[in-house]
Design an enzyme around this catalytic site. Structure first.
Site, mmCIF file in Angstrom:
data_model
loop_
_atom_site.group_PDB
_atom_site.id
_atom_site.type_symbol
_atom_site.label_atom_id
_atom_site.label_comp_id
_atom_site.label_asym_id
_atom_site.label_seq_id
_atom_site.Cartn_x
_atom_site.Cartn_y
_atom_site.Cartn_z
ATOM 1 N N ASN A 9 0.825 -1.162 -0.009
ATOM 2 C CA ASN A 9 0.055 0.090 -0.102
ATOM 3 C C ASN A 9 0.814 1.293 -0.047
ATOM 4 O O ASN A 9 1.699 1.616 0.937
ATOM 5 C CB ASN A 9 -0.861 0.017 1.168
ATOM 6 C CG ASN A 9 -1.983 1.298 1.452
ATOM 7 O OD1 ASN A 9 -1.388 2.295 1.177
ATOM 8 N ND2 ASN A 9 -2.982 0.728 1.848
ATOM 9 N N ASP A 70 -0.903 -4.467 11.143
ATOM 10 C CA ASP A 70 -2.096 -4.803 10.951
ATOM 11 C C ASP A 70 -3.165 -3.724 11.802
ATOM 12 O O ASP A 70 -2.940 -3.537 12.769
ATOM 13 C CB ASP A 70 -2.289 -6.310 11.416
ATOM 14 C CG ASP A 70 -3.806 -7.004 10.777
ATOM 15 O OD1 ASP A 70 -4.072 -6.922 9.735
ATOM 16 O OD2 ASP A 70 -4.605 -7.568 11.654
ATOM 17 N N GLY A 154 -11.666 3.546 3.795
ATOM 18 C CA GLY A 154 -12.214 2.572 4.755
ATOM 19 C C GLY A 154 -13.206 2.992 5.602
ATOM 20 O O GLY A 154 -14.279 3.644 5.112
ATOM 21 N N LYS A 176 -4.478 13.607 10.521
ATOM 22 C CA LYS A 176 -4.636 12.187 11.122
ATOM 23 C C LYS A 176 -3.630 11.445 11.209
ATOM 24 O O LYS A 176 -3.687 10.887 12.314
ATOM 25 C CB LYS A 176 -5.680 11.657 9.683
ATOM 26 C CG LYS A 176 -6.196 10.130 10.135
ATOM 27 C CD LYS A 176 -6.708 9.366 9.163
ATOM 28 C CE LYS A 176 -6.695 7.907 9.648
ATOM 29 N NZ LYS A 176 -7.345 6.973 8.420
ATOM 30 N N ARG A 182 -2.564 4.202 13.631
ATOM 31 C CA ARG A 182 -1.103 3.779 12.920
ATOM 32 C C ARG A 182 0.166 4.906 13.018
ATOM 33 O O ARG A 182 1.069 4.539 13.243
ATOM 34 C CB ARG A 182 -1.524 3.780 11.188
ATOM 35 C CG ARG A 182 -0.520 2.990 10.598
ATOM 36 C CD ARG A 182 -1.067 2.643 8.969
ATOM 37 N NE ARG A 182 -2.118 3.247 8.716
ATOM 38 C CZ ARG A 182 -3.360 2.591 8.569
ATOM 39 N NH1 ARG A 182 -3.545 1.425 9.058
ATOM 40 N NH2 ARG A 182 -4.412 3.251 8.157
HETATM 41 P P1 IMP Z 1 -4.836 -3.531 6.812
HETATM 42 O O1 IMP Z 1 -4.179 -3.304 8.204
HETATM 43 O O2 IMP Z 1 -4.197 -2.709 5.908
HETATM 44 O O3 IMP Z 1 -5.135 -4.969 6.734
HETATM 45 O O4 IMP Z 1 -6.291 -2.808 7.229
HETATM 46 C C1 IMP Z 1 -7.536 -3.451 7.643
HETATM 47 C C2 IMP Z 1 -8.668 -2.581 7.455
HETATM 48 O O5 IMP Z 1 -8.951 -2.029 8.537
HETATM 49 C C3 IMP Z 1 -8.703 -1.779 6.174
HETATM 50 O O6 IMP Z 1 -9.090 -2.371 4.975
HETATM 51 C C4 IMP Z 1 -9.831 -0.959 6.642
HETATM 52 O O7 IMP Z 1 -11.360 -1.495 6.604
HETATM 53 C C5 IMP Z 1 -9.636 -0.765 8.325
HETATM 54 N N1 IMP Z 1 -8.698 0.494 8.591
HETATM 55 C C6 IMP Z 1 -7.676 0.341 9.173
HETATM 56 N N2 IMP Z 1 -7.040 1.474 9.336
HETATM 57 C C7 IMP Z 1 -8.192 2.419 8.954
HETATM 58 C C8 IMP Z 1 -8.230 3.900 8.895
HETATM 59 O O8 IMP Z 1 -7.207 4.470 9.548
HETATM 60 N N3 IMP Z 1 -9.084 4.270 8.446
HETATM 61 C C9 IMP Z 1 -10.391 3.654 7.850
HETATM 62 N N4 IMP Z 1 -10.264 2.048 7.995
HETATM 63 C C10 IMP Z 1 -9.201 1.680 8.565
#
Ligand code: IMP
Length: 204
Positions: A9, A70, A154, A176, A182
């Site tokens: 990403n 994650d 998201g 943010k 994060r």
């Molecule tokens: P991953 O850590 O990239 O697998 O993200 C997991 C999922 O959590 C994402 O696809 C979003 O659905 C949700 N998510 C994680 N962090 C955020 C954020 O900062 N904003 C909105 N959705 C989030």
């Protein structure tokens, strides 16, 4: 020293590069490091999933600090769902406009104090000496009454932060990053890396 961040990403890479900029480390994505590894994120916690990814990459990345994250949304009224299944919730290909609308519907009858929620981020590190570290950070908020804002991605349009009086989809990326799960987890991981290597230098 190289840092390899286990993600494809580009937004996450931008964020991590910004935060790690003063470390004098080369920060590479998996692609830039020439690493292709398929990892099944089948852990039950954010920490487990981050560690599964970091360990898998560390198997093939030599002499680098490997970081993996994650993250997801925990909604207390839904027993902390979607949680580790945040991206799979209602299907990975379902647009977030639909997922978010569904969540608003599920919480329609709730009072404000029942709408508590948080974004969680775990970051795992595997160091070249095989030492491991895992860090968790959160941002507390509430599920909004309606979807608002165009920034972010998201679940951002339905995540209301009382402190700021808006959803995270109404904040700029810089705003943010300063308060997000994060952003905070990355800052803590950076502190750990500085202290770990600082301590190592002193003990020589
Ligand atoms: P991953 O850590 O990239 O697998 O993200 C997991 C999922 O959590 C994402 O696809 C979003 O659905 C949700 N998510 C994680 N962090 C955020 C954020 O900062 N904003 C909105 N959705 C989030």
């Amino acid at each position: 020293m190289k840092i390899i961040f286990a993600t494809g990403n580009e937004n996450k890479m931008k964020e991590i590069r910004e935060i790690m900029a003063d470390l004098h480390c080369e920060v590479l994505s998996m692609k830039e490091a020439g690493i292709v590894v398929e990892v099944e994120e089948d852990g039950e916690t954010f920490e487990e999933n981050a560690q599964i990814k970091a360990r898998a990459i560390a198997e093939v990345a030599k002499d680098a600090i490997v970081l993996a994250d994650d993250s997801g949304l925990e909604i207390d009224f839904l027993n902390k769902e979607p949680g580790v299944r945040s991206s799979r919730f209602m299907g990975v290909d379902t647009p977030y406009t639909i997922k978010n609308q569904h969540i608003l519907e599920l919480l329609k009858e709730t009072e404000e104090e029942q709408r508590s929620a948080r974004f969680v981020c775990a970051i795992a590190a595997v160091l070249p000496d095989k030492k491991e570290k895992v860090i968790r950070a959160t941002i507390e908020g509430q599920i909004a009454k309606e979807s608002i804002g165009e920034e972010g991605f998201g679940y951002d349009p339905i995540f209301y932060v009382p402190e700021f009086g808006c959803t995270t989809a109404e904040l700029s990326m810089e705003q943010k990053n300063k308060i997000s799960h994060r952003g905070k987890a990355l800052a803590k991981m950076k502190k750990f890396i500085i202290e770990y290597y600082g301590m190592q230098k002193q003990s020589k």
